[in-house]
Scaffold this active site. Structure first.
Site, PDB file in Angstrom:
ATOM      1  CG  HIS A 131      -0.345  -0.231   2.514  1.00 42.01           C
ATOM      2  ND1 HIS A 131      -1.051   0.288   3.796  1.00 42.01           N
ATOM      3  CD2 HIS A 131       0.981  -0.449   2.936  1.00 42.01           C
ATOM      4  CE1 HIS A 131      -0.260  -0.067   4.622  1.00 42.01           C
ATOM      5  NE2 HIS A 131       0.970  -0.354   4.285  1.00 42.01           N
ATOM      6  CG  HIS A 132       3.572   2.150   2.603  1.00 43.61           C
ATOM      7  ND1 HIS A 132       3.095   2.974   3.357  1.00 43.61           N
ATOM      8  CD2 HIS A 132       4.281   1.187   3.312  1.00 43.61           C
ATOM      9  CE1 HIS A 132       3.131   2.578   4.285  1.00 43.61           C
ATOM     10  NE2 HIS A 132       3.574   1.457   4.761  1.00 43.61           N
ATOM     11  CB  ALA A 133       3.923   1.345  -4.439  1.00 43.13           C
TER      12      ALA A 133
END
Ligand SMILES: [Zn+2]
Length: 390
Positions: A131-133
């Protein structure tokens, strides 16, 4: 008519490997898959290997120049110099990085397609939840944002309302950023407070762009929050916004790094509370989204003690055969754990905190309590924007 649940799995996802010094050890995926098998859950779900996400799919979220940079770093890891977040301590470049990242993304996109088309009511990709990309950069151990790509694919297929609920200990910043201006996507993230944890975002005041006001919901929990507080906060925010938004599909991210044994964060949640939230997400999918549920993994760095058990529970719940917390883990799996890691695996599918209880928000709150202050801040920031009473 919907078929059985799908479990997305291709052995090659275990090639998502930043090296021996990196906390995100892919053994967590291999051990989860084998625990799922040891408990017979892979006979309850249809195990499917979807194709890797292709260029046109990746471009639904990611910039072309970033995809090119990932490909270049993948072909020649030594050339990655930190630009686009590639070749950093968090996201070292490795050979085949593009291919395996696209394969993980493909499993989440495939899960979304199967659920949208009614081939399955629920689908799980525990290798996903990266979820951080960001659209134009790698971040926080994440190269391609499979969660955002699954949602973008749902929109491309015609979905008009998709809800995303992220219970990883870290803020779901990349997914929030991807749909910041899109009122068709409601993102809800419950995480440790940005003052004490990466990525230092996820403040309650982050509620979406002007054209999508109230489409981002952030619950920033005090460090040290345990089972009762975590469940109280989850139930004080998530069901009300889902009931109001009426999603056609629910996408959830189940990072296991909220656990008290996780080495990278500071919440104190047990496996039993994680399981309770997984059960609640499954219930919410049926109550608010016609049963359509895409469930993803995420963070989790207690790779033997926590991650395999947590995500095996998730698979069991999605497959319609939830694993009882008291279940004794088969000895064969524990032998595999020792052979692979020289660590002793857990013996049961519980931390001994079952059943977990919490006080509901409706019963009243304590203005002096830090957890209650965090919940109140989240509700006050976003509930009025959605026409709800804070
Ligand atoms: Zn995380």
């Amino acid at each position: 008519m919907s078929g059985r649940a799908q479990l997305m799995w291709d052995e090659a996802v275990t090639g998502y490997d930043f090296g021996p010094e990196h906390p995100m050890d892919p053994v967590r995926l291999a051990l989860t898959r084998s625990l799922v098998g040891a408990l017979g859950l892979d006979r309850e779900a249809e195990v499917v290997a979807a194709r890797p996400a292709g260029e046109s799919t990746l471009r639904l979220v990611h910039r072309e120049d970033y995809i090119d940079a990932v490909k270049a770093a993948s072909a020649d890891p030594g050339s990655a110099d930190g630009s686009y977040g590639l070749g950093t301590i968090d996201d070292p470049a490795f050979a085949g990085m593009h291919e395996v990242s696209a394969l993980i993304a493909g499993q989440s996109v495939g899960a979304a397609e199967a659920v949208w088309r009614g081939e399955a009511l629920h689908a799980v990709n525990f290798a996903g939840g990266l979820h951080h990309a960001m659209p134009g950069a790698a971040s926080g151990f994440c190269v391609y944002n499979d969660a955002a790509l699954a949602i973008a694919r749902l929109l491309e297929l015609g979905a008009e309302r998709v809800a995303y609920v992220d219970v990883d200990v870290h803020h779901g910043d990349g997914v929030q950023a991807a749909f910041w201006e899109d009122p068709r996507v409601l993102t809800v993230s419950l995480h440790e407070h940005p003052a004490t944890l990466f990525p230092q975002t996820g403040w309650p005041e982050e509620t979406g762009a002007d054209c999508a006001e109230g489409s981002a919901v952030n619950v920033a929990l005090p460090a040290g929050t345990g089972d009762a507080g975590w469940l109280r906060a989850f139930h004080a925010v998530v069901p009300e916004v889902l009931a109001e938004f009426r999603p056609q599909v629910l996408v959830t991210q189940h990072g296991a790094d909220t656990h008290f044994e996780d080495p990278l964060a500071h919440l104190a949640v047990s496996l039993d509370a994680q399981r309770a939230v997984q059960v609640a997400c499954h219930d919410f999918a049926h109550e608010y989204a016609g049963g359509r549920w895409v469930a993803l993994g995420g963070g989790g760095y207690a790779v033997v003690e926590v991650v395999p058990r947590s995500w095996t529970h998730l698979v069991g719940i999605a497959a319609g055969r939830p694993v009882e917390p008291e279940t004794v883990i088969p000895e064969g799996w524990r032998q595999e754990v020792f052979a692979r890691t020289r660590q002793l695996g857990p013996q049961r599918m519980t931390d001994g905190r079952w059943p977990v209880s919490y006080a509901s928000w409706e019963a009243g709150y304590d203005p002096a309590d830090r957890l209650d202050q965090a919940v109140r801040a989240a509700r006050r920031a976003v509930f009025p924007l959605r026409g709800l009473l804070a």
